[in-house]
Design an enzyme around this catalytic site. Sequence first.
Site, PDB file in Angstrom:
ATOM      1  N   TYR A   1      10.546  72.513  66.126  1.00  8.76           N
ATOM      2  CA  TYR A   1       9.612  73.640  66.115  1.00  8.76           C
ATOM      3  C   TYR A   1       8.200  73.083  66.049  1.00  8.76           C
ATOM      4  O   TYR A   1       7.934  72.131  65.314  1.00  8.76           O
ATOM      5  CB  TYR A   1       9.874  74.512  64.880  1.00  8.76           C
ATOM      6  CG  TYR A   1       8.831  75.593  64.673  1.00  8.76           C
ATOM      7  CD1 TYR A   1       8.999  76.848  65.255  1.00  8.76           C
ATOM      8  CD2 TYR A   1       7.682  75.360  63.915  1.00  8.76           C
ATOM      9  CE1 TYR A   1       8.044  77.845  65.078  1.00  8.76           C
ATOM     10  CE2 TYR A   1       6.725  76.345  63.739  1.00  8.76           C
ATOM     11  CZ  TYR A   1       6.921  77.589  64.324  1.00  8.76           C
ATOM     12  OH  TYR A   1       5.969  78.572  64.157  1.00  8.76           O
TER      13      TYR A   1
ATOM     14  N   GLU B   1       3.041  78.924  69.870  1.00  7.01           N
ATOM     15  CA  GLU B   1       4.292  78.662  69.157  1.00  7.01           C
ATOM     16  C   GLU B   1       5.328  78.183  70.162  1.00  7.01           C
ATOM     17  O   GLU B   1       5.687  78.919  71.082  1.00  7.01           O
ATOM     18  CB  GLU B   1       4.798  79.918  68.436  1.00  7.01           C
ATOM     19  CG  GLU B   1       6.004  79.623  67.568  1.00  7.01           C
ATOM     20  CD  GLU B   1       6.503  80.845  66.804  1.00  7.01           C
ATOM     21  OE1 GLU B   1       6.859  81.849  67.443  1.00  7.01           O
ATOM     22  OE2 GLU B   1       6.529  80.776  65.570  1.00  7.01           O
TER      23      GLU B   1
END
Length: 403
Positions: free
Chosen positions: A125, A213
């Site tokens: 991530y 993101e």
Amino acid sequence: MNIHEYQAKELLKSYGVRIQEGIVADSPETSLKAAKKLNAETGTSWYVIKAQIHAGGRGKGKVKETGSNGVVLAKSLEEVSEKAKNILGGTLVTIQTGEEGKKVNKILIAQDVYYPGASEPKEYYLSILLDRAKGCNVIMASTEGGMDIEEVAEKTPEKIIKEWVDPKVGLQGFQARKVAFKLGLEGNAFKEMVKFINSLYNAYIGSDASQFEINPVLKTSDDKILAVDAKVNIDDNALYRHKDLAELRDLAEEDPLEVEAAKSDLNYVKLDGNVGCMVNGAGLAMATMDMIKLSGGEPANFLDVGGGANATTVEAGFRIILQDPNVKAILINVFGGIVRCDRIANGVVEAYKSIGDIPVPIIVRLQGTNAEEGAKIIDESGLKVSSAITLAEAAAKVKEAIS
Ligand code: GDP
Ligand code: MN
């Protein structure tokens, strides 16, 4: 402003960020064509079909009409056409869309990047956003990438690595290496991740983004690092210097009332309450929303008509607020500083008459230059409008109107 995954990936690629390659399509035919082209360009024979909506959680989300997930794997060209049909035109419901879901007008046909090899592919991530409290950009990273990052952040926050970047000096080489090291990477994957983070930061700064993101960032079985998903948010206030990015706006993804308000230069945000409000100035609008809550109501919207409130802007404001079926009363709260209260009062009366019968009570609070004259115009108009001068008076009238 949000953009679609396929647009975000093109943006990243233009800054040298490695991505999972894909081609956008809007029909089973163009999906098949896209898959064939991908096969020719990348050699892939498996494909991932990804619904393009402005919401995450697509992998676990379901298309109402067909039960298909929003991200599916197709292992042949035949499967591409077949599975594309089950997503295109459907309504995708994910944890982020609410029960009503979002209509899928486009899908991304992407290469499969989870192919077997020397090691297992692994998901990470990575995000970059503005930390307003610190006045810095922050890079957040985790080894626990994939579809459950919200849970990771909530239950095991220590698994989220944070690295703050001073915007005046920019991302330093050691910082990108530190993040890659903390992610436990070695060898070529480490070098690739450092490059990935540097390019990603350049893209973030270069596009005046407020949020990036990338979840997942994938380490492939042959140690390449690439973006499999991309959520990009561009700062609206910087769009004037990014004409190419401004063109990526997809109005179909935005609240229709907010789109209409923007056309009339009104700053409108739809909320869930029962009292519509129309105010000049953002600060006063916030205070007005607090006041509505104090009087037992819930604001139905935020609406700043700006400094030059007149009959035209008031009318546009009325029309937008009245399209919301939850509205039980409307509160107009205007401070007559530059603009005089009697002129605003006349504007309200004119707008009211031009719309015709308004089915909900309207409370107009005017304060400032010529406040008394303004109140008189409202009270003598013969319309279903009542005036107030103090905030307390306005609050009491709102309370009465909704009870
Ligand atoms: P989101 O659910 O909206 O966040 O959509 P993502 O783009 O993150 O995709 C969801 C999931 O699909 C990923 O976490 C992966 O597990 C899976 N996925 C994406 N691309 C591929 C691929 O190329 N091959 C395989 N096998 N799975 C993929
Ligand atoms: Mn994702």
